[in-house]
Enzyme design. Structure first.
Site, PDB file in Angstrom:
ATOM      1  CB  CYS A 116      -0.937   0.003   1.192  1.00 15.91           C
ATOM      2  SG  CYS A 116      -1.778  -1.561   1.407  1.00 15.91           S
ATOM      3  CG  HIS A 255      -3.333   2.770   2.365  1.00 12.72           C
ATOM      4  ND1 HIS A 255      -3.883   2.377   1.166  1.00 12.72           N
ATOM      5  CD2 HIS A 255      -3.382   1.687   3.186  1.00 12.72           C
ATOM      6  CE1 HIS A 255      -4.248   1.109   1.249  1.00 12.72           C
ATOM      7  NE2 HIS A 255      -3.962   0.671   2.464  1.00 12.72           N
ATOM      8  CG  ASN A 285      -6.667  -1.591   1.299  1.00 13.89           C
ATOM      9  OD1 ASN A 285      -5.937  -1.179   0.407  1.00 13.89           O
ATOM     10  ND2 ASN A 285      -6.191  -2.085   2.434  1.00 13.89           N
TER      11      ASN A 285
HETATM   12  O1  UT7 Z   1      -3.837  -1.977   3.599  1.00 16.59           O
HETATM   13  C1  UT7 Z   1      -3.232  -2.438   4.756  1.00 16.59           C
HETATM   14  C2  UT7 Z   1      -3.697  -3.766   5.142  1.00 16.59           C
HETATM   15  N1  UT7 Z   1      -4.931  -3.930   5.860  1.00 16.59           N
HETATM   16  C3  UT7 Z   1      -5.276  -3.247   6.963  1.00 16.59           C
HETATM   17  O2  UT7 Z   1      -4.718  -2.264   7.343  1.00 16.59           O
HETATM   18  C4  UT7 Z   1      -6.413  -3.771   7.771  1.00 16.59           C
HETATM   19  C5  UT7 Z   1      -6.322  -3.320   9.188  1.00 16.59           C
HETATM   20  N2  UT7 Z   1      -7.363  -3.935  10.034  1.00 16.59           N
HETATM   21  C6  UT7 Z   1      -8.666  -3.637   9.922  1.00 16.59           C
HETATM   22  O3  UT7 Z   1      -9.081  -2.827   9.107  1.00 16.59           O
HETATM   23  C7  UT7 Z   1      -9.617  -4.309  10.893  1.00 16.59           C
HETATM   24  O4  UT7 Z   1      -8.866  -5.027  11.838  1.00 16.59           O
HETATM   25  C8  UT7 Z   1     -10.629  -5.276  10.192  1.00 16.59           C
HETATM   26  C9  UT7 Z   1     -11.642  -4.464   9.424  1.00 16.59           C
HETATM   27  C10 UT7 Z   1      -9.896  -6.215   9.263  1.00 16.59           C
HETATM   28  C11 UT7 Z   1     -11.381  -6.079  11.242  1.00 16.59           C
HETATM   29  O5  UT7 Z   1     -12.012  -5.203  12.149  1.00 16.59           O
HETATM   30  P1  UT7 Z   1     -11.878  -5.452  13.716  1.00 16.59           P
HETATM   31  O6  UT7 Z   1     -12.722  -4.447  14.394  1.00 16.59           O
HETATM   32  O7  UT7 Z   1     -10.411  -5.460  14.041  1.00 16.59           O
HETATM   33  O8  UT7 Z   1     -12.527  -6.864  13.885  1.00 16.59           O
HETATM   34  P2  UT7 Z   1     -11.858  -8.238  14.406  1.00 16.59           P
HETATM   35  O9  UT7 Z   1     -10.867  -8.762  13.418  1.00 16.59           O
HETATM   36  O10 UT7 Z   1     -11.405  -8.018  15.808  1.00 16.59           O
HETATM   37  O11 UT7 Z   1     -13.107  -9.185  14.392  1.00 16.59           O
HETATM   38  C12 UT7 Z   1     -14.237  -8.926  15.207  1.00 16.59           C
HETATM   39  C13 UT7 Z   1     -15.323  -9.950  14.876  1.00 16.59           C
HETATM   40  C14 UT7 Z   1     -14.824 -11.384  14.810  1.00 16.59           C
HETATM   41  O12 UT7 Z   1     -15.823 -12.207  15.343  1.00 16.59           O
HETATM   42  P3  UT7 Z   1     -15.669 -12.816  16.831  1.00 16.59           P
HETATM   43  O13 UT7 Z   1     -14.409 -13.611  16.800  1.00 16.59           O
HETATM   44  O14 UT7 Z   1     -15.604 -11.615  17.739  1.00 16.59           O
HETATM   45  O15 UT7 Z   1     -16.916 -13.628  16.964  1.00 16.59           O
HETATM   46  C15 UT7 Z   1     -14.736 -11.660  13.330  1.00 16.59           C
HETATM   47  O16 UT7 Z   1     -14.897 -13.005  13.014  1.00 16.59           O
HETATM   48  O17 UT7 Z   1     -15.879  -9.668  13.596  1.00 16.59           O
HETATM   49  C16 UT7 Z   1     -15.882 -10.850  12.805  1.00 16.59           C
HETATM   50  N3  UT7 Z   1     -15.765 -10.503  11.405  1.00 16.59           N
HETATM   51  C17 UT7 Z   1     -16.825 -10.247  10.621  1.00 16.59           C
HETATM   52  N4  UT7 Z   1     -18.144 -10.235  10.860  1.00 16.59           N
HETATM   53  C18 UT7 Z   1     -18.953  -9.906   9.840  1.00 16.59           C
HETATM   54  C19 UT7 Z   1     -14.620 -10.361  10.685  1.00 16.59           C
HETATM   55  N5  UT7 Z   1     -14.919 -10.030   9.413  1.00 16.59           N
HETATM   56  C20 UT7 Z   1     -16.274  -9.950   9.350  1.00 16.59           C
HETATM   57  C21 UT7 Z   1     -17.178  -9.634   8.325  1.00 16.59           C
HETATM   58  N6  UT7 Z   1     -18.498  -9.630   8.609  1.00 16.59           N
HETATM   59  N7  UT7 Z   1     -16.764  -9.327   7.077  1.00 16.59           N
END
Ligand code: UT7
Length: 328
Positions: A116, A255, A285
């Protein structure tokens, strides 16, 4: 003594594939909701390239538009850099394919692979060549077809990414231009986001395909924390040496990974969120192409005026990061 050569952006262009994939569409593919995606990321929809549309095709279209905006012809370009992690193939470099498609001269052409942060790395590299008088005009293109390395059964990643391209033509300017560049990388954090297979470590095999190792693997929550810290620090490293404070920046072009990352980074920088340009809602993204397309659209929307100081700020896989201050 000669005056140092000031380097600025002479023209910008973008290309976004026509096909729109909305959160509602994704609800039919994986266990997710529009509400979850919007509230956790700020993304509403993203663009998806056609099957027969590769990274170089999108890059070439964005580049043509940037050349037109700069009132230059392909033969005026002395250097071509393409930032991408989704090249058409390992080699030839996508930049060589773009050179051929544009009908440019046999000028140096190479890719940068820093995820990125690629657009910012590309601009920083090109700037050095122009400032030192080696080349006059450089084309920096950021183009990604992330849909080709996305696991469409993994809700943790497939809701985040999209395809697109942005391009900038750089050259000498009379005033303003690029005031500072700052780049960094930390290979210790490389595990946080990667595409494990297809290289010399794990060449493509039936097993690597079955194990889904040709798709992006990401530790989202860990990346999130690094991203906030890195973006705020990069902003400081790019502004402080030239005597600028956060409040001197008119607009940040970041980004576009996650709206929550950008709001948290703005807070850390001491900036109000209205100084952070956002278009993640429309495109998700797009890795290196995100900051490039954001810059193009901020200019199109009249958010950047002559004399404004803008900050490009990105982080990505590697980990890598970079920030650039430009006086418009
Ligand atoms: O370009 C650079 C590379 N990428 C990034 O910079 C990404 C950086 N990270 C993020 O943007 C965030 O961490 C995410 C958007 C990827 C995830 O958000 P989060 O608030 O950190 O959620 P999490 O990973 O802590 O997951 C929370 C919950 C989980 O469920 P449990 O384990 O609490 O039951 C996930 O399984 O949300 C669940 N989850 C979803 N639920 C519905 C993860 N993806 C999804 C989804 N829909 N698409």
């Amino acid at each position: 003594m000669c005056e140092p050569i000031k380097v600025g952006i002479l023209g910008l262009g973008k290309y976004l594939p026509e096909k729109i994939l909305t959160n509602k569409d994704l609800e039919k593919i994986v266990d997710t909701t529009d509400e979850w995606i919007m509230s956790r990321t700020g993304i509403k929809e993203r663009r998806i390239a056609r099957d027969n549309e590769a990274t170089s095709d999108m890059a070439t279209e964005a580049a043509r538009r940037a050349l037109e905006a700069a009132k230059l012809k392909p033969e005026d370009i002395d250097l071509i850099i393409v930032a991408t992690i989704t090249p058409d193939m390992f080699f030839p470099a996508t930049a060589c394919l773009v050179q051929e498609k544009l009908g440019a001269r046999t000028v140096p052409a190479f890719d940068v692979s820093v995820a990125c942060s690629g657009f910012i790395y590309g601009i920083a590299i090109a700037k050095q060549f122009i400032a030192s008088g080696v080349y006059k005009h450089a084309l920096v293109v950021a183009s990604e077809k992330l849909s080709s390395i996305t696991d469409w059964t993994d809700r943790n990643t497939c809701v985040l990414f999209g395809d697109g391209a942005g391009a900038a033509v750089l050259g000498p300017v009379d005033r303003g231009g690029i005031l500072s560049t700052y780049l960094g990388a930390d290979g210790k954090q490389g595990e946080l986001i990667k595409l494990p297979a297809g290289g010399s470590r794990i060449p493509a095999t039936k097993k690597s395909i079955e194990d889904k190792l040709h798709f992006i693997k990401m530790n989202g929550s860990e990346l999130f924390k690094h991203a906030v810290r890195i973006m705020a620090d990069a902003a400081l490293q790019a502004t402080k040496p030239i005597g600028l404070k956060a409040e001197d920046i008119n607009l940040v072009i970041p980004h576009q990974a996650n709206v929550r990352i950008l709001h948290a980074a703005a807070k850390r920088m001491g900036l109000s969120t209205d100084k952070i340009y956002l278009n993640i809602e429309k495109y998700g993204n797009m890795s290196a192409a995100s900051s490039a397309v954001a810059l193009v659209e901020a200019v199109e929307e009249g958010r950047i005026k002559r004399g404004d100081k803008i900050l490009l700020d990105a982080f990505g896989g590697g980990l890598t990061w970079g920030a650039i201050v430009i006086e418009w």
